[in-house]
Design a protein around this motif. Structure first.
Motif, mmCIF file in Angstrom:
data_model
loop_
_atom_site.group_PDB
_atom_site.id
_atom_site.type_symbol
_atom_site.label_atom_id
_atom_site.label_comp_id
_atom_site.label_asym_id
_atom_site.label_seq_id
_atom_site.Cartn_x
_atom_site.Cartn_y
_atom_site.Cartn_z
ATOM 1 N N ASP A 125 0.833 -1.209 0.000
ATOM 2 C CA ASP A 125 0.000 0.000 0.000
ATOM 3 C C ASP A 125 0.867 1.258 0.000
ATOM 4 N N ASP A 126 2.035 1.176 -0.610
ATOM 5 C CA ASP A 126 2.896 2.352 -0.772
ATOM 6 C C ASP A 126 2.072 3.505 -1.342
ATOM 7 N N GLU A 127 2.208 4.688 -0.749
ATOM 8 C CA GLU A 127 1.394 5.844 -1.139
ATOM 9 C C GLU A 127 1.665 6.289 -2.574
ATOM 10 N N ARG A 128 2.739 5.847 -3.177
ATOM 11 C CA ARG A 128 3.058 6.202 -4.558
ATOM 12 C C ARG A 128 2.365 5.287 -5.568
ATOM 13 N N LEU A 173 0.401 -4.273 -6.988
ATOM 14 C CA LEU A 173 1.373 -5.344 -7.158
ATOM 15 C C LEU A 173 2.690 -4.771 -7.685
ATOM 16 N N TYR A 174 3.777 -5.288 -7.148
ATOM 17 C CA TYR A 174 5.124 -4.880 -7.497
ATOM 18 C C TYR A 174 5.996 -6.122 -7.661
ATOM 19 N N TYR A 175 7.200 -5.918 -8.198
ATOM 20 C CA TYR A 175 8.238 -6.924 -8.053
ATOM 21 C C TYR A 175 9.574 -6.240 -7.820
ATOM 22 N N GLN A 232 15.050 -1.618 -6.514
ATOM 23 C CA GLN A 232 13.888 -0.891 -6.030
ATOM 24 C C GLN A 232 12.623 -1.502 -6.642
ATOM 25 N N PRO A 233 11.527 -1.550 -5.903
ATOM 26 C CA PRO A 233 10.306 -2.184 -6.415
ATOM 27 C C PRO A 233 9.807 -1.545 -7.706
ATOM 28 N N TYR A 234 9.359 -2.392 -8.615
ATOM 29 C CA TYR A 234 8.800 -1.957 -9.890
ATOM 30 C C TYR A 234 7.299 -2.162 -9.855
ATOM 31 N N ASN A 235 6.545 -1.093 -10.007
ATOM 32 C CA ASN A 235 5.085 -1.170 -10.013
ATOM 33 C C ASN A 235 4.616 -1.775 -11.348
ATOM 34 N N VAL A 264 -2.552 -3.735 -14.710
ATOM 35 C CA VAL A 264 -2.733 -4.700 -13.622
ATOM 36 C C VAL A 264 -3.374 -4.028 -12.420
ATOM 37 N N ASN A 265 -2.813 -2.925 -11.974
ATOM 38 C CA ASN A 265 -3.254 -2.270 -10.745
ATOM 39 C C ASN A 265 -4.411 -1.300 -10.998
ATOM 40 N N THR A 266 -5.306 -1.197 -10.022
ATOM 41 C CA THR A 266 -6.494 -0.350 -10.110
ATOM 42 C C THR A 266 -6.558 0.561 -8.885
ATOM 43 N N LYS A 267 -7.658 1.289 -8.755
ATOM 44 C CA LYS A 267 -7.888 2.104 -7.567
ATOM 45 C C LYS A 267 -8.243 1.240 -6.358
ATOM 46 N N GLY A 268 -8.562 -0.021 -6.604
ATOM 47 C CA GLY A 268 -8.859 -0.948 -5.515
ATOM 48 C C GLY A 268 -7.593 -1.604 -4.989
ATOM 49 N N SER A 269 -7.715 -2.878 -4.604
ATOM 50 C CA SER A 269 -6.585 -3.633 -4.062
ATOM 51 C C SER A 269 -6.260 -4.805 -4.965
#
Length: 213
Positions: free
Chosen positions: A157-160, A167-169, A179-182, A187-192
């Motif tokens: 839940d990083d604020e960035r 999801l990151y890797y 450093q984590p790659y978003n 893939v990612n949405t406003k949800g979880s």
């Protein structure tokens, strides 16, 4: 409506495993093709305090021998007085990644979750250490190690990020962790986005932002 109409046309049959408990048993992973590991807040979990969200014990990691169905907890070097959650293994089963939520500084639902790893040696598991890319004010959960690409996938839940959890890797190399790659907005949405799992060239995950049942 179409999914509901076809819900019974399923080639799979579900059966409860003999090692289930009356408590929450979840977050399964296979180690070396021989052992099933999962998280559970059953009564014999480590620690004496209750988790404030549910009023039950903090979760520990347990292992089941898939030949004998023998159930044992992972050792105290892995399990703590706090929540040990989802877990993933290297291909040889000698490196474990898992999430832990809680610390000795404060107890309760506000403790940040961290990803730890440990290495198996002749005497058991080493003392867990956190992976090297964690930020102080973010939660890191649901690690999945992809042996082919040497990447550790996870949710944070990083604020960035783009939503509640993204999801990151992080790429592992001889120099450590990148450093984590978003994984981006496809893939990612406003949800979880949670519970990443990679099979071949396909990423599977859970989402509260994409369409579904």
């Amino acid at each position: 409506a179409e999914w509901t109409a076809n819900a019974n046309d399923n080639e799979y049959q579900l059966e409860a495993s003999s090692f289930n408990s009356a408590q929450k048993d979840y977050a399964t992973a296979i180690s070396n093709g021989k052992t099933l590991v999962f998280s559970s807040d059953r009564e014999d979990a480590t620690g004496n305090e209750a988790y404030k969200w549910f009023g039950d014990k903090f979760s520990d990691l347990y292992q089941v021998d898939l030949k004998t169905n023998t159930l044992t907890p992972l050792p105290e070097s892995i399990n703590s007085d706090y929540n040990e959650g989802s877990v993933s293994f290297s291909a040889d089963g000698n490196r474990i990644y898992f999430s832990r939520c809680g610390s000795d500084n404060k107890k309760g639902i506000s403790d940040y979750c961290r990803i730890y790893y440990a290495i198996r040696n002749n005497t058991g598991w080493s003392k867990p250490r956190t992976v090297g890319f964690l930020q102080e004010s973010a939660n890191y959960v649901h690690p999945y190690w992809d042996e082919d690409t040497q990447r550790l996938y996870f949710s944070s839940d990083d604020e960035r990020g783009f939503g509640k959890f993204d999801l990151y890797y992080s790429q592992k190399s001889e120099d450590g962790w990148s450093q984590p790659y978003n994984l981006g907005t496809k893939v990612n949405t406003k949800g979880s986005e949670l519970w990443p799992f990679v099979k071949g060239d396909t990423l599977f995950f859970a989402s509260s932002g994409h369409a579904g049942m």
